[in-house]
Each structure stands twice: as structure tokens, then as C-alpha cells.
Enzyme design. Structure first.
Site, PDB file in Angstrom:
ATOM      1  N   GLU A  47       0.775  -1.245   0.036  1.00  0.00           N
ATOM      2  CA  GLU A  47      -0.063   0.065   0.075  1.00  0.00           C
ATOM      3  C   GLU A  47       1.034   1.299  -0.142  1.00  0.00           C
ATOM      4  O   GLU A  47       1.576   1.629   0.881  1.00  0.00           O
ATOM      5  CB  GLU A  47      -1.009  -0.021   1.280  1.00  0.00           C
ATOM      6  CG  GLU A  47      -2.182   0.627   1.149  1.00  0.00           C
ATOM      7  CD  GLU A  47      -2.844   0.651  -0.193  1.00  0.00           C
ATOM      8  OE1 GLU A  47      -3.225  -0.637  -0.335  1.00  0.00           O
ATOM      9  OE2 GLU A  47      -3.434   1.558  -0.816  1.00  0.00           O
ATOM     10  N   SER A  48       0.742   1.945  -0.976  1.00  0.00           N
ATOM     11  CA  SER A  48       1.830   3.168  -1.233  1.00  0.00           C
ATOM     12  C   SER A  48       1.582   4.269  -0.306  1.00  0.00           C
ATOM     13  O   SER A  48       2.563   4.825   0.216  1.00  0.00           O
ATOM     14  CB  SER A  48       1.908   3.678  -2.665  1.00  0.00           C
ATOM     15  OG  SER A  48       0.356   3.936  -2.987  1.00  0.00           O
ATOM     16  N   CYS A  78       4.948  -2.337  -8.286  1.00  0.00           N
ATOM     17  CA  CYS A  78       3.569  -1.911  -7.952  1.00  0.00           C
ATOM     18  C   CYS A  78       3.427  -0.746  -7.005  1.00  0.00           C
ATOM     19  O   CYS A  78       3.779   0.489  -7.545  1.00  0.00           O
ATOM     20  CB  CYS A  78       2.823  -2.993  -7.267  1.00  0.00           C
ATOM     21  SG  CYS A  78       0.951  -2.973  -7.550  1.00  0.00           S
ATOM     22  N   ARG A 105      -2.480   5.481 -10.144  1.00  0.00           N
ATOM     23  CA  ARG A 105      -2.849   4.417  -9.085  1.00  0.00           C
ATOM     24  C   ARG A 105      -4.148   3.797  -9.271  1.00  0.00           C
ATOM     25  O   ARG A 105      -4.882   4.356  -9.866  1.00  0.00           O
ATOM     26  CB  ARG A 105      -2.968   5.412  -7.911  1.00  0.00           C
ATOM     27  CG  ARG A 105      -2.154   5.001  -6.783  1.00  0.00           C
ATOM     28  CD  ARG A 105      -2.309   5.609  -5.592  1.00  0.00           C
ATOM     29  NE  ARG A 105      -2.551   4.742  -4.209  1.00  0.00           N
ATOM     30  CZ  ARG A 105      -3.066   4.662  -3.389  1.00  0.00           C
ATOM     31  NH1 ARG A 105      -3.501   5.770  -3.067  1.00  0.00           N
ATOM     32  NH2 ARG A 105      -3.150   3.815  -2.481  1.00  0.00           N
ATOM     33  N   ARG A 135      -4.586  -4.758  -8.121  1.00  0.00           N
ATOM     34  CA  ARG A 135      -4.821  -3.218  -7.980  1.00  0.00           C
ATOM     35  C   ARG A 135      -3.841  -2.544  -8.458  1.00  0.00           C
ATOM     36  O   ARG A 135      -3.226  -1.592  -8.027  1.00  0.00           O
ATOM     37  CB  ARG A 135      -5.021  -2.987  -6.506  1.00  0.00           C
ATOM     38  CG  ARG A 135      -6.267  -3.525  -5.984  1.00  0.00           C
ATOM     39  CD  ARG A 135      -6.864  -2.839  -4.599  1.00  0.00           C
ATOM     40  NE  ARG A 135      -5.657  -3.097  -3.788  1.00  0.00           N
ATOM     41  CZ  ARG A 135      -5.094  -2.401  -3.023  1.00  0.00           C
ATOM     42  NH1 ARG A 135      -5.418  -1.110  -2.987  1.00  0.00           N
ATOM     43  NH2 ARG A 135      -4.106  -2.988  -2.347  1.00  0.00           N
ATOM     44  N   HIS A 170       3.935  -7.789 -10.213  1.00  0.00           N
ATOM     45  CA  HIS A 170       4.715  -8.304  -9.154  1.00  0.00           C
ATOM     46  C   HIS A 170       5.588  -9.855  -9.415  1.00  0.00           C
ATOM     47  O   HIS A 170       4.942 -10.897  -9.413  1.00  0.00           O
ATOM     48  CB  HIS A 170       3.660  -8.908  -8.106  1.00  0.00           C
ATOM     49  CG  HIS A 170       2.779  -7.842  -7.410  1.00  0.00           C
ATOM     50  ND1 HIS A 170       3.148  -7.421  -6.158  1.00  0.00           N
ATOM     51  CD2 HIS A 170       1.846  -7.172  -7.855  1.00  0.00           C
ATOM     52  CE1 HIS A 170       2.338  -6.445  -5.787  1.00  0.00           C
ATOM     53  NE2 HIS A 170       1.695  -6.234  -6.734  1.00  0.00           N
ATOM     54  N   GLU A 172       7.833 -11.298  -8.044  1.00  0.00           N
ATOM     55  CA  GLU A 172       7.839 -11.796  -6.587  1.00  0.00           C
ATOM     56  C   GLU A 172       6.914 -12.635  -6.334  1.00  0.00           C
ATOM     57  O   GLU A 172       7.190 -13.833  -5.555  1.00  0.00           O
ATOM     58  CB  GLU A 172       8.277 -10.727  -5.541  1.00  0.00           C
ATOM     59  CG  GLU A 172       6.953 -10.246  -4.668  1.00  0.00           C
ATOM     60  CD  GLU A 172       6.439  -9.073  -5.838  1.00  0.00           C
ATOM     61  OE1 GLU A 172       6.794  -8.951  -6.809  1.00  0.00           O
ATOM     62  OE2 GLU A 172       5.553  -8.424  -5.210  1.00  0.00           O
TER      63      GLU A 172
HETATM   64  N1  GLN Z   1      -3.093  -0.210  -5.138  1.00  0.00           N
HETATM   65  C1  GLN Z   1      -1.873  -0.229  -4.409  1.00  0.00           C
HETATM   66  C2  GLN Z   1      -1.340   1.201  -4.188  1.00  0.00           C
HETATM   67  O1  GLN Z   1      -1.788   2.105  -4.608  1.00  0.00           O
HETATM   68  C3  GLN Z   1      -0.855  -0.833  -5.043  1.00  0.00           C
HETATM   69  C4  GLN Z   1      -1.238  -2.376  -5.076  1.00  0.00           C
HETATM   70  C5  GLN Z   1      -0.099  -3.338  -5.019  1.00  0.00           C
HETATM   71  O2  GLN Z   1       1.136  -3.030  -4.685  1.00  0.00           O
HETATM   72  N2  GLN Z   1      -0.418  -4.611  -5.464  1.00  0.00           N
HETATM   73  O3  GLN Z   1      -0.561   1.330  -3.158  1.00  0.00           O
END
Ligand code: GLN
Length: 194
Positions: A47-48, A78, A105, A135, A170, A172
Site C-alpha cells: 500500500e503506497s 507496484c 494509481r 490493483r 509483481h 515476486e
Molecule cells: N493499489 C496499491 C497502491 O496504490 C498498489 C497495489 C499493489 O502494490 N499490489 O498502493
């Protein structure tokens, strides 16, 4: 080599496993003092907004920004890519803002719009690599000093600018270490140029 992985939250354990599997030492990074010992750092998915706040709260935002601007190889996956972008087109997350990309985002929608696709990215691997989008953001614009590595449906999902690598997806979360090898090569080349 010692490859750091920002370990506040998100998919850092999975990155740790890949780095160890390709023969390097993963270091979970939670304090600014740890930045000096690294040959590169990964900013994981998660989650950024939370990661941005924790970077500020731990006093790591400025030292990390400085190290990256001085050439420390960095790879944002991400949420990590959101932290790297100079411009966010639809948000005001507090972030590092070091890479000449504009990022949208949650560009693919919500959790249920997650998807996986196999794509050939010649710069990274001779065979197709599995890309997992959760996401996910994508890049809406790059400056001329940024190389686009991959597009999916015309959207830019992987890019490189010197010591900085950004991916919407991702690696990973898959069994494929091609991107980890590519990033380790970036770190090795940087180390041998010092
Ligand atoms: N939607 C997330 C964000 O805005 C990022 C999602 C993810 O890292 N899988 O931080």
C-alpha cells in the site's frame, strides 16, 4: 551482493526468497542506517500510502531519496513504482518522486480486476515471463531519458531510467526470477563501475 528490501509491509518476504534463490543476500530494511551497506534496494508491492507515511515517520524518506539520486539501484514493484514516480496523475501519496514517469494509481480497477498474463520482454529474458497485476498502477507518460521495457494493452507497465526500474506487476509472486536477475545485474554493473 547485499540487496535491500523495504520491509514495512507488503510483499517483502517473497522478494527476499527470490534474492536468496539467485544467490544474493537479502536485507530487510526498516531503518535509515541500513541504507549505507546496500548494493541495491527493492520497494515492494503493498500500500503506497502506508509505505510513504512510514518512510517519513522513520526518517528514511530523505536519505533514501538521496541515495537513489546518487545512483543506488532501486526497483519499485507496484506500490513501489508509485513511490518512485515524479508525477502521480490521480493521487497525492507522499512519495520519493525520483523517476521521470507519470503514474496512475489503481489504474486497472479494484482487487477483482487483478489478472495474469505471459509476456516476452527481450531486454529481461529470452522466454515469456508471467506478469501478475493486483490493483495495479500503470505509467501514463515517460520522459525521453526513460526506456519503456514492456506494454500491456498499450499501457506502459515496466520502465527503466539509469539506476531505477519500475514495474506495475509483481514478479515476486511468481516462480520466475528473471526480473530479480535483471535487477541484480543492474546492481552488479553499478558496483563494478564504482
Ligand atoms: N493499489 C496499491 C497502491 O496504490 C498498489 C497495489 C499493489 O502494490 N499490489 O498502493
Amino acid at each position: 551482493m547485499k540487496i535491500g528490501i523495504l520491509g514495512f509491509q507488503g510483499a517483502f518476504i517473497e522478494h527476499q526468497r527470490h534474492i536468496a534463490a539467485i544467490g544474493h543476500e537479502p536485507v530487510v530494511v526498516r531503518y535509515p542506517e541500513q541504507l549505507t551497506e546496500l548494493d541495491g534496494i527493492i520497494l515492494p508491492g503493498g500500500e503506497s500510502t502506508t509505505m510513504g507515511k512510514l518512510l517519513n515517520r522513520t526518517g528514511m524518506m530523505e536519505p533514501l531519496r538521496l541515495r537513489i539520486l546518487q545512483g543506488l539501484p532501486v526497483w519499485g514493484t507496484c506500490a513501489g513504482m508509485i513511490l518512485l514516480a515524479k508525477e502521480l496523475v490521480n493521487d497525492t501519496v507522499c512519495h520519493l518522486g525520483v523517476m521521470d514517469i507519470a503514474v496512475k494509481r489503481n489504474a486497472y480497477g479494484t482487487q477483482i480486476d487483478s489478472f495474469e498474463v505471459d509476456v516476452k520482454i527481450p531486454e529481461v529474458c529470452a522466454n515469456p515471463v508471467p506478469l501478475v497485476f493486483i490493483r495495479a498502477p500503470y505509467i501514463t507518460e515517460v520522459k525521453e531519458n526513460v526506456d519503456v521495457l514492456c506494454r500491456v494493452d498499450d499501457n506502459i507497465v515496466a520502465a527503466r531510467q539509469d539506476n531505477m526500474l519500475a514495474t506495475s506487476f509483481h514478479p515476486e509472486l511468481t516462480g520466475n526470477s528473471a526480473f530479480h536477475r535483471y535487477f541484480a545485474d543492474m546492481c552488479k554493473n553499478k558496483k563494478s563501475s564504482l
